[in-house]
Design a protein around this motif. Structure first.
Motif, PDB file in Angstrom:
ATOM      1  N   LYS C 298      50.171  62.290  56.534  1.00 12.63           N
ATOM      2  CA  LYS C 298      49.683  61.241  55.656  1.00 12.63           C
ATOM      3  C   LYS C 298      50.301  59.888  55.989  1.00 12.63           C
ATOM      4  O   LYS C 298      51.417  59.812  56.471  1.00 12.63           O
ATOM      5  CB  LYS C 298      49.986  61.610  54.199  1.00 12.63           C
ATOM      6  CG  LYS C 298      48.917  62.516  53.608  1.00 12.63           C
ATOM      7  CD  LYS C 298      49.240  62.804  52.167  1.00 12.63           C
ATOM      8  CE  LYS C 298      49.607  64.219  51.964  1.00 12.63           C
ATOM      9  NZ  LYS C 298      50.758  64.772  51.567  1.00 12.63           N
ATOM     10  N   ASP C 300      51.717  57.591  54.419  1.00 12.82           N
ATOM     11  CA  ASP C 300      52.996  57.166  53.889  1.00 12.82           C
ATOM     12  C   ASP C 300      54.168  57.796  54.619  1.00 12.82           C
ATOM     13  O   ASP C 300      55.254  57.256  54.658  1.00 12.82           O
ATOM     14  CB  ASP C 300      53.061  57.510  52.403  1.00 12.82           C
ATOM     15  CG  ASP C 300      51.981  56.776  51.647  1.00 12.82           C
ATOM     16  OD1 ASP C 300      51.979  55.542  51.696  1.00 12.82           O
ATOM     17  OD2 ASP C 300      51.122  57.448  51.049  1.00 12.82           O
ATOM     18  N   ALA C 301      53.909  58.962  55.198  1.00  9.10           N
ATOM     19  CA  ALA C 301      54.998  59.621  55.904  1.00  9.10           C
ATOM     20  C   ALA C 301      55.383  58.829  57.148  1.00  9.10           C
ATOM     21  O   ALA C 301      56.509  58.915  57.619  1.00  9.10           O
ATOM     22  CB  ALA C 301      54.596  61.036  56.289  1.00  9.10           C
ATOM     23  N   ILE C 303      55.841  55.718  57.425  1.00  6.24           N
ATOM     24  CA  ILE C 303      56.880  54.700  57.219  1.00  6.24           C
ATOM     25  C   ILE C 303      58.262  55.337  57.131  1.00  6.24           C
ATOM     26  O   ILE C 303      59.265  54.692  57.377  1.00  6.24           O
ATOM     27  CB  ILE C 303      56.596  53.756  56.019  1.00  6.24           C
ATOM     28  CG1 ILE C 303      56.794  54.456  54.699  1.00  6.24           C
ATOM     29  CG2 ILE C 303      55.245  53.117  56.131  1.00  6.24           C
ATOM     30  CD1 ILE C 303      56.767  53.474  53.542  1.00  6.24           C
TER      31      ILE C 303
END
Lengths: 513, 328, 327
Positions: C298, C300-301, C303
């Motif tokens: 995903k 967000d992972a 970052i």
């Protein structure tokens, strides 16, 4: 606070330093230095910058260990591996850059690390203040409050806080590194009062200073160091200023100074009533084309400050500077450079050389305009410039891409000098041009200076080495306390006349016009 | 060389009092003065309900600012704390929802906070990586980690006993406000009366001098960060338990609000000076300003700009003050 | 004290350029490309790669002046907030002041430059450390963006404006040309001009640079202003790509930008760094994001990975530097 509790064999010096040797990569800082100090003695250490005084006191205060030799307290060898060990041995050091916490109070600064405790290990502020007041009273200091914030104090008072801190740790040996360097005359008097009180209590004071008058005022004995070696230890009563200066700066002439007599031209630099407080006071001087003017004076007399004021690092508050007859107002080094001034600073490592950059980049740093067209650096021209410099100054380097910081001190100095010459300046200010470099490089720099003068360059040379000043200069100016106090022609200048003017015995020094 | 002209620069005690006496007193006056001024304009602002809401809703910022103040006094900075608070709140809430004993859920936030911050402190102190790089990296690790693990799902159905923030002591004093006051007083006492508390000032004020006084800089920094983590944990608990849901995202720009509270509270951004009483008062002031904007019909969207101006002015004033103190 | 002939730059078996940070990074980048390409067939396609270039432009434009700033030993954390402020002012001045769009663009660029100039002035004149100053303006500029926008977004720009953000020019995303030009110009400036040389000199020894007559303060003023200006440009490209303005635009950009620069071998302590390194760093980060996304991780992972990369690459660089200085 008394030291009577400590046992002591009569006749044994309180502090005894035996045959200390210390080397750093490429530099022999100390070679077999010994001295001792008895209870209640003020023992002065005297020597020019680089003589090894600060290395010596750092060893005695446990900042770093000696390679050889030992330190004895009360006749017993002590292992000074860390500053803490020194503290436990009763040795306290007051450094020139005072190590205080500006945001904390007087009391806290005194007791940082060993504050009085109450129940639960909490700091007992009341006891701390009481003890501080007791310390203040014991030295009859009445104008310093325990709860004042140290940052708001004058340098003199901050220094007294450091002394109190040392006393609060029952220090029996107090080392003071240039304690008066930043003090006003009034503060110096007060400092001496305190030193006398400490003396009366049996504290041994190691007093480091360049100022001879202070040594005569306060010290019992004086040890002179030169180039890391012990030169002499004298009772102050048995010596005089002239002898000490001789011991301190009068090294044998170790290389010939190839002074070439050249015709002196028109004035290049004319300075009139230049002011930049506190260390440049109404200075007037002239340097002419082809002339080497030596600027002598003790450390702290304002020579480097004058140079930096002329060069625009610390622009003047008032006064007049003329370059080749034209009045200029120099506000920045960049402007000074464009006016044809060059400055080889005193501290090669932090002010002169960009150590991590290559020889090529260092050579072109002050003369980028010469090798750039419309802001673009012409690599070929830059290489040629650096290559010429390396050849002209005989810089020993593997290549132009060698990291400059990895060269020897002499070669570094040649680069710093060379980068300015690439700019074809009219006036060259040299600040201690040969400090800390070996004999060969020194002679080479002296030869270059002679050549440059012969080509019509005006040179202002600051030096703490009297033989260098005497050997190289056409004229010698002497500074003391921010003023030029004497001027000698090459014929008049001798170690004695200059030395006397540096120290301020006016008898045989001629006042500058 | 510029420190030489010191004859006669001895500040007179009255001026010193004015300059240094107290950022705290100034802030207290500002807090009260602002309340009165806004109250005159719009009396509803002074309603007990509103004032207590302001305190309740922002107590966690004051608690976190206590730890941040310690970090800044020690000469460092931390911009990961906002993200950490989000993570800790989620950890605690998740445990509570999944049937862990409530006390365990609470403790988990505190312990995790201490561990994460102590790790950062160790990297900063022992590996000598600038705090800004470490905490910026950690900010993104925590932020990304939180969203990708939770998928941004909200935590609901929290057991009633989880809600620390609902407790009222003696029937009047809400727990968050109580905790804010307690933490501030304890931290202030600790920073003043303990040797390790003073060590923070020593390390931030003059690291070299601290070393010569026998104070270990790395150990002090790790300790400061560990404590900061503890306070972040406490702040996370207040944050998590004041609403019925936990959002499982990082509260946006929370770290900036916390840093602002510390700096405006008189903690010098260059280290070595400041108290947590100031930072708590500043946190209250900032919350009060945010609320006041609503009551004087200014859009609350200006709050961060106000914060920005506050922090900028305080920082510049601090630098100028130091320069004057140095006797230039 | 003696003049020892110095050991010359060691006779290395490996050519010097292979040991450079940028080269190693490029090799790692190549390997990553191959692995990610093997994992997902959509990854190694021209379309995908060009699209990634489009997405990286906004961060890339800011990373170039950031490289300059970090080389001097400074930092600028306010860039993300300047992006937000400029984006808002672009929309606001167009819609509310009735500026023609070209004027609005100029206005927002001007504001970006002014925001950077303010950073520079306070840093050089008041001598506030860059980290502190830009944290303060990180809050201030974002606050102004929020206050001015009142959480309202502006949409409905004229069609021509979307060209730079969405169209292709000669088969390549339009903004990528902009980035390419900026890269080439920055690289030449850094590598070939007196300005670039001054940056390195400041980062390695500011005092010596000043004593050599280099215009240290003026150069610093210029780079912080440039940083603000490029953040403004980045904002325009971003608005053109996403067709709307919001006050939260550019949040967290400082992380991506600093990570790319540091990953590219620029030392956070100053004095060392190249534009080429930054370009490779940018590519690494964007492809890492994209590659991870395509393999099902995903967004967000990614970052998380960037944060870890930032810390680790600083660690590696600083231990290398310490070893070098320890010689």
């Amino acid at each position: 606070m008394t030291t009577d509790a400590h046992s002591e064999t009569p006749g044994t010096p309180l502090l005894s330093v035996r045959s200390i040797e210390k080397s750093f990569p490429g530099v022999r800082a100390l070679s077999g230095v010994s001295f001792d100090a008895a209870r209640g003695e003020v023992h002065a250490l005297l020597g020019e910058n680089g003589a090894g005084k600060s290395t010596l006191i750092k060893i005695v205060s446990g900042v770093f260990p000696p390679d050889r030799g030992e330190v004895l307290v009360d006749g017993k060898p002590v292992d000074l591996a860390r500053p803490d060990d020194a503290r436990r041995a009763g040795i306290a050091t007051i450094y020139q850059e005072l190590l205080l916490f500006p945001e904390l109070t007087v009391a806290e600064n005194i007791f940082m690390g060993h504050a009085p405790r109450a129940g639960l290990g909490r700091i007992d502020w009341r006891a701390m203040h009481e003890k501080t007041n007791a310390l203040l009273a014991s030295l009859e200091i009445h104008d310093l409050q325990a709860d004042r914030v140290v940052g708001s104090l004058s340098v003199g008072n901050r220094q007294r806080v450091e002394i109190l801190r040392a006393l609060s740790q029952d220090a029996r040996i107090l080392i003071m590194d240039e304690p008066t360097a930043a003090l006003t005359e009034y503060d110096v008097t007060r400092l001496f009062d305190i030193v006398r009180k400490l003396k009366a209590r049996g504290v041994a004071v190691i007093y480091i200073s360049h100022r001879l008058d202070e040594i005569f005022a306060i010290a019992d004995r004086v040890t002179v160091l030169r180039d890391g070696a012990h030169v002499a230890t004298k009772r102050v009563a048995d010596t005089d200023a002239a002898e000490l200066v001789q011991l301190m700066v009068g090294r044998r002439i170790e290389s010939l100074f190839p002074k070439i007599t050249v015709p002196i031209g028109k004035p290049v630099l004319e300075v009139k009533d230049l002011e930049r407080r506190p260390l440049t006071r109404s200075v007037s001087l002239t340097v002419r084309a082809g002339e080497i003017v030596g600027l002598a004076g003790l450390v702290g007399s304002g020579r480097s400050e004058l140079a930096q004021t002329i060069f625009g690092v610390t622009p003047a508050d008032s006064g007049e500077i003329r370059i080749a007859g034209r009045k200029v107002d120099i506000r920045s080094p960049a402007q000074a450079r464009s006016l044809g001034l060059a400055y080889v600073p005193e501290d090669r490592g932090t002010q002169g050389l960009v150590r991590p950059m290559s020889v090529r980049e260092n050579f072109s740093l002050a003369a980028l305009g010469k090798v750039a067209f419309g802001g673009f650096i012409d690599r070929g021209a830059e290489r040629k410039l650096a290559d010429d410099g390396v050849k002209r100054f005989a810089v020993k380097t593997s290549s132009l891409e060698q990291i400059a910081g990895k060269l020897s001190g002499g070669n570094q100095q040649k680069i710093v000098l060379g980068k300015w010459l690439a700019n074809e300046p009219k006036l060259l200010i040299l600040d201690e041009p040969t400090r800390g470099i070996d004999v060969g490089a020194k002679a080479e720099i002296h030869r270059l200076m002679g050549e440059l003068a012969a080509q019509g360059l005006a040179i202002l040379m600051i030096s703490s080495e009297l033989p260098e000043v005497l050997g190289m200069s056409d004229r010698v100016l002497v500074m003391r306390e921010g003023r030029i106090v004497a001027e000698f022609s090459r014929e008049e200048a001798t170690q004695e006349t200059i030395g006397a003017a540096m120290m301020g015995s006016h008898d045989n020094a001629e006042k500058a016009a | 060389m510029t420190t030489l002209t010191l004859a006669g620069t001895e500040a007179d005690p009255r001026r010193r009092l004015k300059v240094l006496a107290s950022q705290e007193a100034l802030l207290a006056i500002a807090v009260i003065g602002l309340a009165i001024a806004v109250g005159l304009y719009n009396p509803r602002f002074l309603a007990a309900r509103n004032l207590s809401d302001v305190l309740l809703g922002n107590a966690y910022i004051a608690v976190a600012a206590v730890g941040m103040s310690m970090v800044i006094v020690s000469g460092n900075i931390d911009i990961s704390v906002g993200a950490l608070i989000g993570v800790l709140a989620t950890i605690s809430g998740t445990l509570a929802v999944n049937g862990a004993p409530i006390v365990v859920a609470w403790l988990a936030a505190l312990v995790a906070g201490v561990l994460v911050m102590a790790l950062q402190g160790a990297i900063i102190a022992y590996l000598r990586i600038p705090a800004i790089v470490v905490t910026l990296g950690m900010l993104s690790i925590l932020k990304g980690g939180l969203i990708s693990v939770t998928g941004g799902k909200w935590i609901t159905d929290l057991p009633d006993s989880f809600h620390l923030a609902d407790i009222e002591l003696f029937g009047v004093l809400p727990f968050p406000v109580f905790l804010m006051i307690l933490v501030t007083i304890l931290a202030a006492l600790w920073m003043r009366y303990s040797a390790s508390g003073r060590a923070i000032y020593a390390v931030g004020g003059n690291a070299e001098a601290a070393r010569l006084c026998g104070i270990s800089q790395p150990r002090t920094i790790v300790m400061v960060f560990a404590l900061h983590g503890f306070f972040a944990g406490a702040a996370a608990l207040l944050y998590a338990t004041q609403l019925r849901v936990i959002q499982s995202t990082v509260p946006p720009n929370l770290e900036l609000t916390i840093i602002t509270a510390s700096v405006v509270g008189g903690v010098s951004i260059l280290g070595g000076v400041g108290t947590v009483i100031g930072s708590t008062l500043a946190a209250v002031l900032i919350a009060e300003i945010a609320s006041a904007l609503v009551f004087i019909d200014v859009s609350p969207y200006w709050i961060r700009a106000v914060q920005g101006v506050l922090i900028l002015v305080t920082v510049i004033a601090d630098i100028l003050r130091r320069r004057r103190m140095a006797g230039a | 004290m003696s003049e020892i002939p110095l050991p010359q730059t060691a006779k290395r078996v490996v050519p010097w350029w292979l040991l450079r940070h940028e080269t190693m990074l490029a090799v790692i980048l190549l390997l990553a490309l191959i692995v990610l390409g093997g994992l997902n067939s959509r990854f190694l396609t021209l379309d995908n790669l060009l699209n990634q270039g489009r997405l990286t432009t906004e961060v890339g434009l800011i990373a170039l002046p950031m490289t300059f700033i970090i080389i001097t030993g400074g930092i600028d954390l306010s860039v993300g907030s300047i992006v937000g402020l400029c984006a808002i002012l672009l929309g606001y001045s167009w819609k509310n002041f009735g500026f023609p769009l070209p004027l609005a663009i100029c206005f927002s660029l001007l504001v970006g430059a002014a925001a950077g100039l303010l950073n520079g002035i306070v840093i050089t004149r008041v001598k506030v450390p860059p980290l502190i100053m830009t944290i303060a303006t990180l809050a201030l500029y974002r606050g102004l963006a929020e206050g001015i926008s009142q959480a309202r977004s502006v949409r409905g720009y004229p069609e021509w404006f979307y060209f730079i953000g969405q169209e292709n020019l000669f088969g390549v995303p339009a903004q990528l040309w902009l980035l390419l030009i900026a890269i080439v110009v920055s690289a030449i400036v850094l590598d070939r001009t007196t300005f670039g040389r001054t940056l390195y000199a400041i980062g390695n020894n500011e005092t010596a640079a000043r004593f050599s007559g280099l215009p240290v303060d003026r150069v610093k003023l210029i780079i912080y202003t440039l940083s603000g200006l490029m953040a403004g440009l980045s904002a325009c490209v971003l608005v053109s790509r996403v067709t709307t303005t919001r006050s939260d635009m550019g949040i967290g950009y400082e992380l991506d930008v600093i990570a790319a620069v540091v990953l590219g071998g620029t030392s956070i302590f100053g004095g060392v760094g190249t534009i080429w390194g930054t370009v490779v760093g940018l590519a690494m980060i964007q492809l890492l994001k994209n590659g991870l996304a395509l393999t099902g991780v995903k967004g967000d992972a990614t970052i998380v990975v960037i944060g870890a990369v930032l810390i680790l690459s600083t660690l590696v660089a600083s231990s290398l530097q310490r070893r070098r200085d320890g010689v």
